[in-house]
Design an enzyme around this catalytic site. Structure first.
Site, mmCIF file in Angstrom:
data_model
loop_
_atom_site.group_PDB
_atom_site.id
_atom_site.type_symbol
_atom_site.label_atom_id
_atom_site.label_comp_id
_atom_site.label_asym_id
_atom_site.label_seq_id
_atom_site.Cartn_x
_atom_site.Cartn_y
_atom_site.Cartn_z
ATOM 1 N N ASP A 54 56.202 41.180 30.787
ATOM 2 C CA ASP A 54 55.550 41.566 29.532
ATOM 3 C C ASP A 54 54.554 42.677 29.860
ATOM 4 O O ASP A 54 53.653 42.480 30.684
ATOM 5 C CB ASP A 54 54.828 40.323 28.985
ATOM 6 C CG ASP A 54 54.146 40.574 27.657
ATOM 7 O OD1 ASP A 54 53.801 41.738 27.344
ATOM 8 O OD2 ASP A 54 53.926 39.583 26.935
ATOM 9 N N ASP A 104 55.048 47.234 20.377
ATOM 10 C CA ASP A 104 53.918 47.703 19.566
ATOM 11 C C ASP A 104 53.129 46.508 19.014
ATOM 12 O O ASP A 104 51.893 46.422 19.156
ATOM 13 C CB ASP A 104 54.490 48.558 18.421
ATOM 14 C CG ASP A 104 53.459 49.399 17.704
ATOM 15 O OD1 ASP A 104 52.300 49.402 18.138
ATOM 16 O OD2 ASP A 104 53.829 50.064 16.704
ATOM 17 N N GLY A 151 64.831 49.195 21.486
ATOM 18 C CA GLY A 151 64.750 47.982 20.674
ATOM 19 C C GLY A 151 65.088 48.312 19.238
ATOM 20 O O GLY A 151 66.222 48.665 18.914
HETATM 21 N N1 AR6 Z 1 56.683 44.027 27.060
HETATM 22 C C1 AR6 Z 1 57.648 44.875 27.483
HETATM 23 N N2 AR6 Z 1 58.694 45.236 26.742
HETATM 24 C C2 AR6 Z 1 58.788 44.696 25.505
HETATM 25 C C3 AR6 Z 1 57.826 43.805 24.974
HETATM 26 C C4 AR6 Z 1 56.733 43.468 25.816
HETATM 27 N N3 AR6 Z 1 55.769 42.638 25.410
HETATM 28 N N4 AR6 Z 1 58.215 43.453 23.712
HETATM 29 C C5 AR6 Z 1 59.381 44.097 23.468
HETATM 30 N N5 AR6 Z 1 59.742 44.829 24.544
HETATM 31 P P1 AR6 Z 1 60.770 48.142 20.541
HETATM 32 P P2 AR6 Z 1 61.478 50.938 19.916
HETATM 33 C C6 AR6 Z 1 60.911 45.700 24.749
HETATM 34 O O1 AR6 Z 1 61.555 47.657 19.377
HETATM 35 O O2 AR6 Z 1 62.925 50.661 20.077
HETATM 36 C C7 AR6 Z 1 58.187 48.828 16.566
HETATM 37 O O3 AR6 Z 1 58.202 48.094 15.383
HETATM 38 C C8 AR6 Z 1 62.125 45.450 23.909
HETATM 39 O O4 AR6 Z 1 62.893 44.392 24.454
HETATM 40 O O5 AR6 Z 1 59.457 47.534 20.822
HETATM 41 O O6 AR6 Z 1 60.914 52.200 20.531
HETATM 42 C C9 AR6 Z 1 57.392 50.122 16.433
HETATM 43 O O7 AR6 Z 1 56.300 49.981 15.557
HETATM 44 C C10 AR6 Z 1 62.864 46.787 24.023
HETATM 45 O O8 AR6 Z 1 63.652 46.839 25.198
HETATM 46 O O9 AR6 Z 1 60.515 49.762 20.456
HETATM 47 C C11 AR6 Z 1 58.411 51.083 15.911
HETATM 48 O O10 AR6 Z 1 58.536 50.997 14.511
HETATM 49 C C12 AR6 Z 1 61.723 47.803 24.202
HETATM 50 O O11 AR6 Z 1 60.542 47.017 24.422
HETATM 51 C C13 AR6 Z 1 59.694 50.630 16.568
HETATM 52 O O12 AR6 Z 1 59.527 49.257 16.876
HETATM 53 C C14 AR6 Z 1 61.506 48.697 23.013
HETATM 54 O O13 AR6 Z 1 61.719 47.989 21.808
HETATM 55 C C15 AR6 Z 1 59.944 51.350 17.865
HETATM 56 O O14 AR6 Z 1 61.198 50.977 18.363
#
Ligand code: AR6
Length: 185
Positions: free
Chosen positions: A16, A40, A131
């Site tokens: 995390d 986020d 994500g």
């Molecule tokens: N630590 C590390 N990685 C994480 C964590 C964590 N605590 N939580 C999730 N991930 P995403 P995006 C991973 O959706 O695709 C948001 O709503 C997750 O498994 O967080 O850039 C923002 O506000 C995935 O592999 O980001 C934007 O609206 C990675 O982080 C939108 O999502 C990215 O997933 C951005 O989308």
């Protein structure tokens, strides 16, 4: 898994990102900078209201229409162990033909530039855009690692860059990409 690029360490870890004790963690934000789900949401939850307050100020003073894709801004880390949070916006995947690879590389590069300008030496990234934004992770991992490797080859003030992958499956994809980039290039 760790590799040296010049004097810098490039490391992959599973976990995390909000647990990271580094100078800055990078947030995969959206243009509003007002929080969201995924990484986020986790950063704002654990970092507390100070981060959002600073984001609001950045919006009103620098980016009234929102932070453009590929750009990066910095706030303090609030209650996190990390001293700072660098907020960047990755591209939404729309099939790959509308500049997504270039914008994803820019998000990584601009985040590192900002870290460098802020005098920070140890930075941790999540897997930006893979994500909610739907970027295919195999391709995103190659772009992420290549961009960071090139940056570290050109500039030697950053000492450590970690990729913190949330799931084992994502971690394995990055391991594979790292092997390709470093071993068989
Ligand atoms: N630590 C590390 N990685 C994480 C964590 C964590 N605590 N939580 C999730 N991930 P995403 P995006 C991973 O959706 O695709 C948001 O709503 C997750 O498994 O967080 O850039 C923002 O506000 C995935 O592999 O980001 C934007 O609206 C990675 O982080 C939108 O999502 C990215 O997933 C951005 O989308």
């Amino acid at each position: 898994m760790e590799r040296l690029v010049g004097k810098a360490r490039l490391r992959l870890v599973q976990g995390d990102i909000t647990d990271q004790d580094v100078d800055a963690i990078v947030n995969a934000a959206n243009p509003s900078l007002m929080g969201g789900g995924g990484v986020d949401g986790a950063i704002h939850r654990r970092g507390g209201p100070k981060i959002l307050e600073e984001c609001r100020k950045i919006r009103s003073e620098e980016w009234p229409d929102g932070l453009p894709t590929g750009k990066a801004v910095i706030t303090s880390g609030g209650n996190l162990k990390a001293r700072y949070v660098i907020h960047t916006v990755g591209p939404i995947w729309r099939g790959g033909k509308v500049g997504e690879p270039k914008l994803l590389a820019e998000a990584y590069r601009n985040s590192l530039e900002l870290a460098l300008r802020s005098g920070l030496k140890r930075v941790s990234f999540p897997s930006i855009s893979t994500g909610a934004y739907g970027y295919p992770i195999e391709e995103a991992a190659r772009i992420a690692l290549r961009t960071v490797k090139e940056f570290l080859e050109e500039r030697d003030l950053i000492e450590e860059v970690n990729f913190v992958l949330f799931t084992e499956a994502d971690f394995k994809v990055y391991l594979q990409a790292m092997a390709e980039i470093f071993e068989h290039k």
